[in-house]
Scaffold this active site. Sequence first.
Site, PDB file in Angstrom:
ATOM      1  N   THR A 127      71.124  66.365  14.496  1.00 57.71           N
ATOM      2  CA  THR A 127      72.079  67.292  15.096  1.00 57.71           C
ATOM      3  C   THR A 127      73.533  66.983  14.735  1.00 57.71           C
ATOM      4  O   THR A 127      73.902  65.806  14.563  1.00 57.71           O
ATOM      5  CB  THR A 127      71.934  67.266  16.634  1.00 57.71           C
ATOM      6  OG1 THR A 127      73.091  67.874  17.216  1.00 57.71           O
ATOM      7  CG2 THR A 127      71.827  65.848  17.191  1.00 57.71           C
ATOM      8  N   GLU A 129      75.781  66.975  16.768  1.00 56.83           N
ATOM      9  CA  GLU A 129      76.340  66.156  17.861  1.00 56.83           C
ATOM     10  C   GLU A 129      76.514  64.701  17.429  1.00 56.83           C
ATOM     11  O   GLU A 129      77.315  63.974  18.001  1.00 56.83           O
ATOM     12  CB  GLU A 129      75.422  66.210  19.086  1.00 56.83           C
ATOM     13  CG  GLU A 129      75.565  67.463  19.916  1.00 56.83           C
ATOM     14  CD  GLU A 129      76.921  67.570  20.604  1.00 56.83           C
ATOM     15  OE1 GLU A 129      77.243  66.710  21.422  1.00 56.83           O
ATOM     16  OE2 GLU A 129      77.659  68.511  20.299  1.00 56.83           O
ATOM     17  N   TYR A 151      72.591  61.732  24.419  1.00 54.44           N
ATOM     18  CA  TYR A 151      71.767  62.582  23.545  1.00 54.44           C
ATOM     19  C   TYR A 151      72.067  62.277  22.082  1.00 54.44           C
ATOM     20  O   TYR A 151      71.165  62.033  21.274  1.00 54.44           O
ATOM     21  CB  TYR A 151      72.049  64.056  23.864  1.00 54.44           C
ATOM     22  CG  TYR A 151      71.522  65.032  22.834  1.00 54.44           C
ATOM     23  CD1 TYR A 151      70.174  65.406  22.819  1.00 54.44           C
ATOM     24  CD2 TYR A 151      72.368  65.598  21.878  1.00 54.44           C
ATOM     25  CE1 TYR A 151      69.691  66.312  21.872  1.00 54.44           C
ATOM     26  CE2 TYR A 151      71.900  66.506  20.940  1.00 54.44           C
ATOM     27  CZ  TYR A 151      70.554  66.855  20.934  1.00 54.44           C
ATOM     28  OH  TYR A 151      70.085  67.744  19.994  1.00 54.44           O
ATOM     29  N   LYS A 155      69.646  60.581  19.225  1.00 52.86           N
ATOM     30  CA  LYS A 155      69.320  61.324  18.000  1.00 52.86           C
ATOM     31  C   LYS A 155      69.746  60.536  16.758  1.00 52.86           C
ATOM     32  O   LYS A 155      69.097  60.603  15.718  1.00 52.86           O
ATOM     33  CB  LYS A 155      70.022  62.688  18.019  1.00 52.86           C
ATOM     34  CG  LYS A 155      69.339  63.722  18.921  1.00 52.86           C
ATOM     35  CD  LYS A 155      68.121  64.326  18.215  1.00 52.86           C
ATOM     36  CE  LYS A 155      67.526  65.484  18.989  1.00 52.86           C
ATOM     37  NZ  LYS A 155      66.391  66.114  18.308  1.00 52.86           N
TER      38      LYS A 155
HETATM   39  P1  NDP Z   1      64.626  73.577  23.188  1.00 51.15           P
HETATM   40  O1  NDP Z   1      65.238  72.820  24.313  1.00 51.15           O
HETATM   41  O2  NDP Z   1      64.591  75.071  23.247  1.00 51.15           O
HETATM   42  O3  NDP Z   1      63.108  73.072  22.991  1.00 51.15           O
HETATM   43  C1  NDP Z   1      62.771  71.714  23.147  1.00 51.15           C
HETATM   44  C2  NDP Z   1      61.254  71.562  23.088  1.00 51.15           C
HETATM   45  O4  NDP Z   1      60.928  70.182  23.282  1.00 51.15           O
HETATM   46  C3  NDP Z   1      60.509  72.346  24.176  1.00 51.15           C
HETATM   47  O5  NDP Z   1      59.325  72.862  23.616  1.00 51.15           O
HETATM   48  C4  NDP Z   1      60.178  71.245  25.206  1.00 51.15           C
HETATM   49  O6  NDP Z   1      59.038  71.539  25.969  1.00 51.15           O
HETATM   50  C5  NDP Z   1      59.887  70.088  24.259  1.00 51.15           C
HETATM   51  N1  NDP Z   1      59.943  68.770  24.924  1.00 51.15           N
HETATM   52  C6  NDP Z   1      60.942  68.297  25.709  1.00 51.15           C
HETATM   53  N2  NDP Z   1      60.632  67.062  26.144  1.00 51.15           N
HETATM   54  C7  NDP Z   1      59.417  66.747  25.638  1.00 51.15           C
HETATM   55  C8  NDP Z   1      58.549  65.619  25.742  1.00 51.15           C
HETATM   56  N3  NDP Z   1      58.875  64.566  26.474  1.00 51.15           N
HETATM   57  N4  NDP Z   1      57.365  65.625  25.072  1.00 51.15           N
HETATM   58  C9  NDP Z   1      57.006  66.715  24.345  1.00 51.15           C
HETATM   59  N5  NDP Z   1      57.771  67.827  24.215  1.00 51.15           N
HETATM   60  C10 NDP Z   1      58.969  67.834  24.852  1.00 51.15           C
HETATM   61  O7  NDP Z   1      65.357  73.085  21.862  1.00 51.15           O
HETATM   62  P2  NDP Z   1      65.703  73.902  20.510  1.00 51.15           P
HETATM   63  O8  NDP Z   1      64.522  74.676  20.102  1.00 51.15           O
HETATM   64  O9  NDP Z   1      67.014  74.544  20.662  1.00 51.15           O
HETATM   65  O10 NDP Z   1      65.945  72.683  19.508  1.00 51.15           O
HETATM   66  C11 NDP Z   1      64.864  72.120  18.764  1.00 51.15           C
HETATM   67  C12 NDP Z   1      65.245  70.723  18.323  1.00 51.15           C
HETATM   68  O11 NDP Z   1      66.405  70.773  17.496  1.00 51.15           O
HETATM   69  C13 NDP Z   1      65.593  69.756  19.447  1.00 51.15           C
HETATM   70  O12 NDP Z   1      65.135  68.481  19.032  1.00 51.15           O
HETATM   71  C14 NDP Z   1      67.103  69.772  19.504  1.00 51.15           C
HETATM   72  O13 NDP Z   1      67.588  68.560  20.020  1.00 51.15           O
HETATM   73  C15 NDP Z   1      67.436  69.938  18.037  1.00 51.15           C
HETATM   74  N6  NDP Z   1      68.668  70.628  17.708  1.00 51.15           N
HETATM   75  C16 NDP Z   1      68.914  71.877  18.223  1.00 51.15           C
HETATM   76  C17 NDP Z   1      70.032  72.569  17.853  1.00 51.15           C
HETATM   77  C18 NDP Z   1      70.331  73.933  18.397  1.00 51.15           C
HETATM   78  O14 NDP Z   1      71.482  74.382  18.260  1.00 51.15           O
HETATM   79  N7  NDP Z   1      69.357  74.636  18.963  1.00 51.15           N
HETATM   80  C19 NDP Z   1      70.995  71.997  16.886  1.00 51.15           C
HETATM   81  C20 NDP Z   1      70.620  70.696  16.376  1.00 51.15           C
HETATM   82  C21 NDP Z   1      69.487  70.058  16.778  1.00 51.15           C
HETATM   83  P3  NDP Z   1      59.124  72.375  27.363  1.00 51.15           P
HETATM   84  O15 NDP Z   1      59.074  73.825  26.953  1.00 51.15           O
HETATM   85  O16 NDP Z   1      57.922  71.930  28.089  1.00 51.15           O
HETATM   86  O17 NDP Z   1      60.412  71.992  28.025  1.00 51.15           O
HETATM   87  P1  GDR Z   2      75.910  71.742  22.784  1.00 51.61           P
HETATM   88  O1  GDR Z   2      75.614  73.183  23.398  1.00 51.61           O
HETATM   89  O2  GDR Z   2      76.307  70.774  23.829  1.00 51.61           O
HETATM   90  O3  GDR Z   2      76.859  71.970  21.646  1.00 51.61           O
HETATM   91  O4  GDR Z   2      74.479  71.297  22.270  1.00 51.61           O
HETATM   92  P2  GDR Z   2      76.036  73.869  24.780  1.00 51.61           P
HETATM   93  O5  GDR Z   2      75.827  75.314  24.579  1.00 51.61           O
HETATM   94  O6  GDR Z   2      75.388  73.217  25.942  1.00 51.61           O
HETATM   95  O7  GDR Z   2      77.613  73.538  24.863  1.00 51.61           O
HETATM   96  C1  GDR Z   2      78.512  74.016  23.878  1.00 51.61           C
HETATM   97  C2  GDR Z   2      79.935  73.842  24.378  1.00 51.61           C
HETATM   98  O8  GDR Z   2      80.171  74.737  25.469  1.00 51.61           O
HETATM   99  C3  GDR Z   2      80.858  74.045  26.492  1.00 51.61           C
HETATM  100  N1  GDR Z   2      80.646  74.692  27.784  1.00 51.61           N
HETATM  101  C4  GDR Z   2      79.470  74.840  28.413  1.00 51.61           C
HETATM  102  N2  GDR Z   2      78.213  74.462  28.050  1.00 51.61           N
HETATM  103  C5  GDR Z   2      77.203  74.773  28.880  1.00 51.61           C
HETATM  104  N3  GDR Z   2      75.962  74.451  28.517  1.00 51.61           N
HETATM  105  N4  GDR Z   2      77.403  75.428  30.068  1.00 51.61           N
HETATM  106  C6  GDR Z   2      78.646  75.814  30.475  1.00 51.61           C
HETATM  107  O9  GDR Z   2      78.816  76.408  31.530  1.00 51.61           O
HETATM  108  C7  GDR Z   2      79.733  75.521  29.597  1.00 51.61           C
HETATM  109  N5  GDR Z   2      81.050  75.773  29.644  1.00 51.61           N
HETATM  110  C8  GDR Z   2      81.598  75.278  28.549  1.00 51.61           C
HETATM  111  C9  GDR Z   2      80.293  72.638  26.416  1.00 51.61           C
HETATM  112  O10 GDR Z   2      81.128  71.722  27.111  1.00 51.61           O
HETATM  113  C10 GDR Z   2      80.266  72.449  24.899  1.00 51.61           C
HETATM  114  O11 GDR Z   2      81.539  72.074  24.438  1.00 51.61           O
HETATM  115  C11 GDR Z   2      73.612  72.194  21.589  1.00 51.61           C
HETATM  116  C12 GDR Z   2      72.170  71.784  21.901  1.00 51.61           C
HETATM  117  O12 GDR Z   2      71.288  72.751  21.364  1.00 51.61           O
HETATM  118  C13 GDR Z   2      71.852  70.436  21.275  1.00 51.61           C
HETATM  119  O13 GDR Z   2      70.463  70.159  21.444  1.00 51.61           O
HETATM  120  C14 GDR Z   2      72.200  70.485  19.793  1.00 51.61           C
HETATM  121  O14 GDR Z   2      71.953  69.237  19.199  1.00 51.61           O
HETATM  122  C15 GDR Z   2      73.653  70.884  19.602  1.00 51.61           C
HETATM  123  O15 GDR Z   2      73.867  72.154  20.202  1.00 51.61           O
HETATM  124  C16 GDR Z   2      74.035  70.989  18.118  1.00 51.61           C
END
Ligand code: NDP
Ligand code: GDR
Length: 349
Positions: A127, A129, A151, A155
């Site tokens: 990520t 992050e 987190y 990662k």
């Molecule tokens: P989601 O939060 O939508 O999905 C996470 C998945 O992981 C869900 O299916 C969840 O299951 C499962 N999970 C959580 N904990 C466990 C566990 N202990 N054992 C097995 N499965 C588990 O994430 P995204 O689809 O958005 O992201 C996918 C991956 O990419 C993640 O690893 C995230 O950190 C990473 N990532 C995401 C980004 C983004 O912008 N979306 C950017 C960069 C990296 P359940 O449905 O049961 O909760």
């Molecule tokens: P991020 O996504 O932390 O970048 O992680 P998120 O959407 O949670 O936050 C983005 C930015 O928005 C600001 N923020 C808020 N965020 C949330 N969730 N709720 C609020 O009310 C709010 N108000 C302001 C946050 O402070 C932050 O700056 C996501 C996840 O998908 C990670 O798993 C992944 O690795 C990174 O993106 C890349």
Amino acid sequence: MFAKKALVTGITGQDGAYLAKHLLDNGYEVYGTYRRSASGTPWRLDYLGITDKVKLVGMELLEFSNILHVVEKIRPDEIYNLAAQSFVKTSFDEPLYTADVDGLGVVRLLESIRKIKPDTKFYQASTSEMYGRTSEGKQNEKTAFRPCSPYAAAKLYAHWMVTNYREGYGLYACSGILFNHESPLRGEEFVTRKITTTLAKIKRGKHDVLELGNVDSFRDWGYAGDYVKAMWLMLQQEKPEDYVIATGETHTIREFANLAAKIIGYNLEWSGKGLDTIAVDSKSGKTLIRINPQYFRPVEVDVLIGDASKAKKELKWQPEVSFENLVEMMMKADFDLIGNNFQPQVLSA
Ligand code: NDP
Ligand code: GDR
């Protein structure tokens, strides 16, 4: 000829659903892991119409014997590790759990591959992050990491372990360093979807005001449907390497909210500072957004913007959905979900 077998951990999440669809479209036999402890339905797979096309297997990343058993039983050609405790803010409240799932969970998978089927190709969801409080302009594969949440630190540990298993044991293991990617299937706790779903409720008269935390941070937001294609491409190369996947544009939370509001006929005017910041609809005078410190994080990542040149050159990958189209897609989807026949405005009009 037999279809290739892919195992997708976290198939019930946003990326898992889009990736499963992409793999099925490419002729794969797709296995997806879900947590037996979770009570929800695979609504994202339902949304994409693929629930009965994937084979669901129970798997918990905390349980090594469980992972070994799944890898042994399926013997996949490719594993995409998308499962994680993925909410940054929660990681401050649950640092040990996050380290276990997002850090050690990856080593459990790598060890299973090494012991059972070392020719399995492995994709790890790294990520942006991990760059944290970076001071460099655009972040690429050579930029130094400076994680600033439990987190991101977990990662980063996983990221280096993937490198270690690639270099030490010759596994085809690589990490995609993905910047934020969103969609109508994004979890509602993340800021983009929280904005679109709450504004839709306000417009429908089902909610009063949207409360946010830091509205001044910048994120490089792309479309999840584009990003899962890059994951797949990374496992189709001659040798495993890590790639940054990003759009190269960055926007604030305010900008996202302004565009989303415009699509459903609001015009946001911001005023005030810090906790007194509000956004009012200039037409009706109604306050639509205010700040609630509950959503602040102990440490904030202020600006992220990625440089995906390597992926563009070597994977021939390109993001196809623009920031404006992404906001429009999400806002319209949530507006429809909340119901009635209001016609959303087309941004490009
Ligand atoms: P989601 O939060 O939508 O999905 C996470 C998945 O992981 C869900 O299916 C969840 O299951 C499962 N999970 C959580 N904990 C466990 C566990 N202990 N054992 C097995 N499965 C588990 O994430 P995204 O689809 O958005 O992201 C996918 C991956 O990419 C993640 O690893 C995230 O950190 C990473 N990532 C995401 C980004 C983004 O912008 N979306 C950017 C960069 C990296 P359940 O449905 O049961 O909760
Ligand atoms: P991020 O996504 O932390 O970048 O992680 P998120 O959407 O949670 O936050 C983005 C930015 O928005 C600001 N923020 C808020 N965020 C949330 N969730 N709720 C609020 O009310 C709010 N108000 C302001 C946050 O402070 C932050 O700056 C996501 C996840 O998908 C990670 O798993 C992944 O690795 C990174 O993106 C890349």
